[in-house]
Design a protein around this motif. Sequence first.
Motif, PDB file in Angstrom:
ATOM      1  N   THR A 182      -5.076   5.168   0.069  1.00  0.00           N
ATOM      2  CA  THR A 182      -4.848   4.349   1.236  1.00  0.00           C
ATOM      3  C   THR A 182      -5.898   3.238   1.288  1.00  0.00           C
ATOM      4  OG1 THR A 182      -5.946   5.893   2.896  1.00  0.00           O
ATOM      5  CG2 THR A 182      -3.445   6.150   2.384  1.00  0.00           C
ATOM      6  N   GLU A 183      -7.001   3.496   0.699  1.00  0.00           N
ATOM      7  CA  GLU A 183      -8.058   2.297   0.988  1.00  0.00           C
ATOM      8  C   GLU A 183      -8.096   1.215  -0.207  1.00  0.00           C
ATOM      9  OE1 GLU A 183     -11.810   4.458   1.278  1.00  0.00           O
ATOM     10  OE2 GLU A 183     -11.243   4.842   3.201  1.00  0.00           O
ATOM     11  N   HIS A 184      -6.755   1.645  -1.177  1.00  0.00           N
ATOM     12  CA  HIS A 184      -6.889   0.839  -2.376  1.00  0.00           C
ATOM     13  C   HIS A 184      -6.533  -0.744  -1.953  1.00  0.00           C
ATOM     14  CE1 HIS A 184      -5.106  -0.973  -6.044  1.00  0.00           C
ATOM     15  NE2 HIS A 184      -5.742   0.095  -6.724  1.00  0.00           N
ATOM     16  N   PRO A 185      -7.329  -1.747  -2.731  1.00  0.00           N
ATOM     17  CA  PRO A 185      -7.005  -3.031  -2.278  1.00  0.00           C
ATOM     18  C   PRO A 185      -5.662  -3.654  -2.358  1.00  0.00           C
ATOM     19  CG  PRO A 185      -9.050  -2.842  -3.988  1.00  0.00           C
ATOM     20  CD  PRO A 185      -8.539  -1.372  -3.913  1.00  0.00           C
ATOM     21  N   LEU A 186      -4.982  -2.982  -2.930  1.00  0.00           N
ATOM     22  CA  LEU A 186      -3.584  -3.524  -3.094  1.00  0.00           C
ATOM     23  C   LEU A 186      -2.751  -3.132  -1.621  1.00  0.00           C
ATOM     24  CD1 LEU A 186      -2.148  -2.746  -6.553  1.00  0.00           C
ATOM     25  CD2 LEU A 186      -2.486  -5.002  -5.419  1.00  0.00           C
ATOM     26  N   ILE A 187      -3.028  -1.894  -1.226  1.00  0.00           N
ATOM     27  CA  ILE A 187      -2.597  -1.366   0.096  1.00  0.00           C
ATOM     28  C   ILE A 187      -3.352  -2.082   1.122  1.00  0.00           C
ATOM     29  CG2 ILE A 187      -2.443   0.614   1.470  1.00  0.00           C
ATOM     30  CD1 ILE A 187      -0.729   0.956  -0.876  1.00  0.00           C
ATOM     31  N   GLN A 188      -4.650  -2.189   1.221  1.00  0.00           N
ATOM     32  CA  GLN A 188      -5.253  -2.962   2.169  1.00  0.00           C
ATOM     33  C   GLN A 188      -5.062  -4.364   2.381  1.00  0.00           C
ATOM     34  OE1 GLN A 188      -7.085  -1.444   4.962  1.00  0.00           O
ATOM     35  NE2 GLN A 188      -6.057   0.433   3.881  1.00  0.00           N
ATOM     36  N   GLY A 189      -4.533  -4.927   1.353  1.00  0.00           N
ATOM     37  CA  GLY A 189      -4.430  -6.334   1.277  1.00  0.00           C
ATOM     38  C   GLY A 189      -2.725  -6.506   1.316  1.00  0.00           C
ATOM     39  N   PHE A 190      -2.167  -5.622   1.404  1.00  0.00           N
ATOM     40  CA  PHE A 190      -0.472  -5.728   1.490  1.00  0.00           C
ATOM     41  C   PHE A 190      -0.219  -6.858   2.721  1.00  0.00           C
ATOM     42  CE2 PHE A 190       3.512  -4.741   3.502  1.00  0.00           C
ATOM     43  CZ  PHE A 190       4.177  -4.852   2.201  1.00  0.00           C
ATOM     44  N   SER A 191       0.584  -7.826   2.046  1.00  0.00           N
ATOM     45  CA  SER A 191       1.334  -8.814   2.974  1.00  0.00           C
ATOM     46  C   SER A 191       2.930  -8.940   2.661  1.00  0.00           C
ATOM     47  CB  SER A 191       0.693 -10.227   2.520  1.00  0.00           C
ATOM     48  OG  SER A 191       1.602 -11.183   3.107  1.00  0.00           O
ATOM     49  N   PRO A 192       3.680  -8.633   3.706  1.00  0.00           N
ATOM     50  CA  PRO A 192       5.223  -8.492   3.612  1.00  0.00           C
ATOM     51  C   PRO A 192       5.943  -9.505   2.833  1.00  0.00           C
ATOM     52  CG  PRO A 192       4.451  -7.522   5.604  1.00  0.00           C
ATOM     53  CD  PRO A 192       3.314  -8.133   5.018  1.00  0.00           C
ATOM     54  N   GLY A 193       5.008 -10.791   3.634  1.00  0.00           N
ATOM     55  CA  GLY A 193       5.718 -12.158   3.037  1.00  0.00           C
ATOM     56  C   GLY A 193       5.286 -12.596   1.703  1.00  0.00           C
ATOM     57  N   GLN A 194       4.159 -12.084   1.320  1.00  0.00           N
ATOM     58  CA  GLN A 194       3.905 -12.412  -0.327  1.00  0.00           C
ATOM     59  C   GLN A 194       4.667 -11.455  -1.000  1.00  0.00           C
ATOM     60  OE1 GLN A 194      -0.426 -11.859  -0.599  1.00  0.00           O
ATOM     61  NE2 GLN A 194      -0.747 -13.773  -0.053  1.00  0.00           N
TER      62      GLN A 194
END
Length: 181
Positions: A90-102
């Motif tokens: 859950t702390e992975h950068p991909l999860i923390q930086g998730f942007s639905p628009g992107q």
Amino acid sequence: MFKGFRSPGAWRLCSLLALFFVSVSSFAASPQTLLVYELKHDMLSTPDRLSVTVYEDGIALVHYPAHMTKAGDYLVQLSPDEVQRIRLLTEHPLIQGFSPGQAKAKKEEIDAQSGELFAISDDSHSIFEIHTPGASKSIRWANLSVDADRYPDIGVFRKLAEIEAELLQLDQHPTATEVVE
């Protein structure tokens, strides 16, 4: 007769013990939530959904709705290593930086290049509420497992699908106990 309780030292000791027990019991009564997951199907109008709640202390509550084969509630005790694994996911950068628009834009770009037409008429929404130290993040994505397979180059879909798969197998955990009312 009760002379010992009249002394200031005895009252101070009793007060400290009472404060200690209240703080310990209130801490134990409200463990911190690490992750809440729900799976919502558009074609099912029932509020009874598959859900998993994982707490920092390793307790996981799993609920399968009445329409599923595994219907019922399960209590699971995760080991500290298993809790750490979920925390790291859950702390992975991909999860923390998730942007639905992107993510949506990247999907559309890949679809435009492929020229393939693809549609799903019955969406299933994976809903994650992730609690990390000092922050909370909500992620809702339609047809996550399909997108993880169709778009392997979009890493966040793979990471979210990995979390989802981990949670969906908790009823098979060695400590899983069905809660019978």
